[in-house]
Design a protein around this motif. Structure first.
Motif, PDB file in Angstrom:
ATOM      1  N   THR A 307      78.775  67.570  27.706  1.00 15.43           N
ATOM      2  CA  THR A 307      77.515  66.851  27.516  1.00 15.43           C
ATOM      3  C   THR A 307      77.132  66.901  26.040  1.00 15.43           C
ATOM      4  O   THR A 307      77.634  67.734  25.273  1.00 15.43           O
ATOM      5  N   ALA A 308      76.210  66.028  25.662  1.00 17.72           N
ATOM      6  CA  ALA A 308      75.856  65.909  24.246  1.00 17.72           C
ATOM      7  C   ALA A 308      75.173  67.168  23.735  1.00 17.72           C
ATOM      8  O   ALA A 308      74.370  67.798  24.435  1.00 17.72           O
ATOM      9  N   CYS A 309      75.514  67.552  22.503  1.00 14.82           N
ATOM     10  CA  CYS A 309      74.812  68.645  21.835  1.00 14.82           C
ATOM     11  C   CYS A 309      73.405  68.184  21.484  1.00 14.82           C
ATOM     12  O   CYS A 309      73.162  66.997  21.225  1.00 14.82           O
ATOM     13  N   SER A 310      72.467  69.119  21.465  1.00 13.65           N
ATOM     14  CA  SER A 310      71.091  68.766  21.115  1.00 13.65           C
ATOM     15  C   SER A 310      71.037  68.246  19.686  1.00 13.65           C
ATOM     16  O   SER A 310      71.867  68.604  18.844  1.00 13.65           O
ATOM     17  N   ASP A 311      70.053  67.402  19.426  1.00  8.94           N
ATOM     18  CA  ASP A 311      69.936  66.754  18.119  1.00  8.94           C
ATOM     19  C   ASP A 311      69.177  67.672  17.172  1.00  8.94           C
ATOM     20  O   ASP A 311      67.954  67.691  17.147  1.00  8.94           O
ATOM     21  N   VAL A 312      69.908  68.473  16.402  1.00  5.49           N
ATOM     22  CA  VAL A 312      69.283  69.385  15.448  1.00  5.49           C
ATOM     23  C   VAL A 312      68.725  68.574  14.288  1.00  5.49           C
ATOM     24  O   VAL A 312      69.433  67.742  13.705  1.00  5.49           O
ATOM     25  N   PRO A 313      67.432  68.760  13.919  1.00  6.21           N
ATOM     26  CA  PRO A 313      66.858  67.973  12.819  1.00  6.21           C
ATOM     27  C   PRO A 313      67.646  68.145  11.533  1.00  6.21           C
ATOM     28  O   PRO A 313      68.043  69.251  11.163  1.00  6.21           O
ATOM     29  N   LEU A 314      67.882  67.042  10.857  1.00  8.76           N
ATOM     30  CA  LEU A 314      68.583  67.073   9.573  1.00  8.76           C
ATOM     31  C   LEU A 314      67.593  67.371   8.461  1.00  8.76           C
ATOM     32  O   LEU A 314      66.413  66.999   8.543  1.00  8.76           O
ATOM     33  N   PRO A 315      68.020  68.035   7.391  1.00  9.38           N
ATOM     34  CA  PRO A 315      67.131  68.268   6.258  1.00  9.38           C
ATOM     35  C   PRO A 315      66.732  66.952   5.589  1.00  9.38           C
ATOM     36  O   PRO A 315      67.504  65.992   5.543  1.00  9.38           O
ATOM     37  N   THR A 316      65.495  66.898   5.107  1.00 14.81           N
ATOM     38  CA  THR A 316      64.993  65.681   4.457  1.00 14.81           C
ATOM     39  C   THR A 316      65.662  65.497   3.113  1.00 14.81           C
ATOM     40  O   THR A 316      65.721  66.435   2.309  1.00 14.81           O
ATOM     41  N   PRO A 317      66.206  64.314   2.830  1.00 15.92           N
ATOM     42  CA  PRO A 317      66.857  64.097   1.534  1.00 15.92           C
ATOM     43  C   PRO A 317      65.867  64.280   0.384  1.00 15.92           C
ATOM     44  O   PRO A 317      64.688  63.936   0.495  1.00 15.92           O
ATOM     45  N   ALA A 318      66.336  64.850  -0.711  1.00 17.66           N
ATOM     46  CA  ALA A 318      65.483  65.034  -1.897  1.00 17.66           C
ATOM     47  C   ALA A 318      65.151  63.679  -2.498  1.00 17.66           C
ATOM     48  O   ALA A 318      65.992  62.785  -2.538  1.00 17.66           O
ATOM     49  N   PRO A 319      63.891  63.478  -2.931  1.00 16.53           N
ATOM     50  CA  PRO A 319      63.516  62.177  -3.533  1.00 16.53           C
ATOM     51  C   PRO A 319      64.307  61.923  -4.803  1.00 16.53           C
ATOM     52  O   PRO A 319      64.592  62.834  -5.579  1.00 16.53           O
ATOM     53  N   GLN A 320      64.688  60.678  -4.985  1.00 17.75           N
ATOM     54  CA  GLN A 320      65.469  60.294  -6.169  1.00 17.75           C
ATOM     55  C   GLN A 320      64.672  59.296  -7.000  1.00 17.75           C
ATOM     56  O   GLN A 320      64.035  58.398  -6.457  1.00 17.75           O
ATOM     57  N   LYS A 321      64.671  59.491  -8.294  1.00 14.54           N
ATOM     58  CA  LYS A 321      63.982  58.577  -9.209  1.00 14.54           C
ATOM     59  C   LYS A 321      64.756  57.264  -9.307  1.00 14.54           C
ATOM     60  O   LYS A 321      65.973  57.267  -9.443  1.00 14.54           O
TER      61      LYS A 321
END
Length: 341
Positions: A307-321
């Motif tokens: 069965t599918a693995c739980s959806d672990v939250p991904l880290p938020t990408p760092a803002p880029q200029k």
């Protein structure tokens, strides 16, 4: 004359020593008094004493069983530690042995058995079988022979180096113990377990002579879900059969719509992440972040377990200029410099 003086010397009296082996005083309980070394229980003789003792010692797949009487409620293990508790079945581990110990005086024949709850059962008496007795690295072995109540097949596969070790032997027990202290399952079944980065294939058998020639799970294949999908966390579809079910998912941190998922059957539980590190958590999901991509892996060996693995939250990408902001900043700085000059 030489006999004019009479001197009397006192005779030295030696101390009275206690007997080397004092007799066991009669007590209030009757106990079993026997020894077994072939993996079977014993109830042949009885004795009377202040306490009864049940001692079962497992060392290198060999079992020693002793039932006897005691004068005092104490016994010493092979590491010189003492057991003094009364009317309790204890499990004690030393560097080389596992003990099941019970000292009791609550009833006659109270040392018949020691059952701490999850201890493996004692095997019953049965005919001996002839087994392969050998060990080898990186290739299987079929030399040597021995006789025992059970044969053991053991294969160790080190995932990181792909090195393989084989060992075949005899045993008085219907189970074997893994390095983490757990036990194999039912006899005559190939048991597969991953501990750290080593996959163990172990079979304890007594189906016939030389039954420890190999260990396969083809006769106990599991049914798995077989499918694949993109832009989804899970999929459904057909089925397949194999030794293991596998779930794989790859998800981008930058664009989570670019997700691929796959479920399938496999003959092995050996999986690797994109950076070639090993998956080592059999029957559980394992995650790894590489750059902007998260990979989830699971290998398991029960029906429809992928069965599918739980959806672990991904880290938020760092803002880029953005390039536009940099250009405006440079233009504004140049304008200030021109005014001041």
């Amino acid at each position: 004359m030489c006999n004019n003086v009479c001197r009397t010397e006192s005779q030295q009296i030696l101390p009275t020593l206690p007997p080397v082996n004092p007799p066991v005083p009669l007590g209030s309980v009757t106990c079993y008094d026997c020894v077994s070394t072939d993996g079977t229980d014993c109830q042949t003789n009885t004795c009377e004493g202040a306490y009864c003792l049940y001692e079962r010692r497992l060392t290198n797949n060999q079992m020693y069983l002793r039932k006897s009487c005691l004068v005092e409620p104490v016994i010493q293990l092979d590491d010189e530690t003492l057991v003094t508790n009364v009317d309790i079945c204890e499990v004690r581990n030393t560097a080389i042995s596992r003990y099941f110990v019970k000292i009791c005086n609550d009833a006659n024949l109270c040392n018949n058995y020691c059952n701490p709850g999850q201890s493996p059962p004692l095997p019953q008496r049965q005919p001996l079988v002839r087994c392969y007795d050998c060990e080898s690295s990186n290739s299987d072995c079929f030399t040597g022979s021995c006789e025992g109540l059970f044969c053991i097949y053991e294969k160790q596969f080190r995932i990181g180096t792909s090195k393989t070790y084989f060992r075949k032997s005899c045993s008085a027990l219907s189970y074997a113990q893994y390095p983490d202290g757990s036990y194999t399952g039912a006899a005559n079944v190939c048991n597969i377990k991953v501990i750290n980065d080593v996959e163990y294939n172990v079979k304890v058998c007594n189906t016939g002579n030389l039954c420890n020639s190999q260990c396969t799970q083809d006769s106990s294949a599991v049914t798995c879900t077989e499918c694949s999908a993109t832009n989804a966390d899970d999929c459904s579809g057909g089925t397949c059969q194999g030794r293991f079910c596998v779930f794989e998912r790859s998800k981008s941190q930058l664009d989570q719509t670019k997700t691929t998922v796959k479920k399938y059957c496999s003959t092995t539980s050996i999986l690797t992440f994109p950076d070639n590190t090993a998956y080592v958590n059999l029957n559980h999901c394992q995650y790894k972040m590489l750059g902007s991509v998260q990979t989830a892996l699971k290998a398991c060996n029960s029906t429809f377990c992928n069965t599918a693995c739980s959806d672990v939250p991904l880290p938020t990408p760092a803002p880029q200029k953005s390039a536009g902001c940099i250009s405006v900043t440079l233009i504004f700085s140049y304008f200030i410099f021109w005014i001041l000059s």
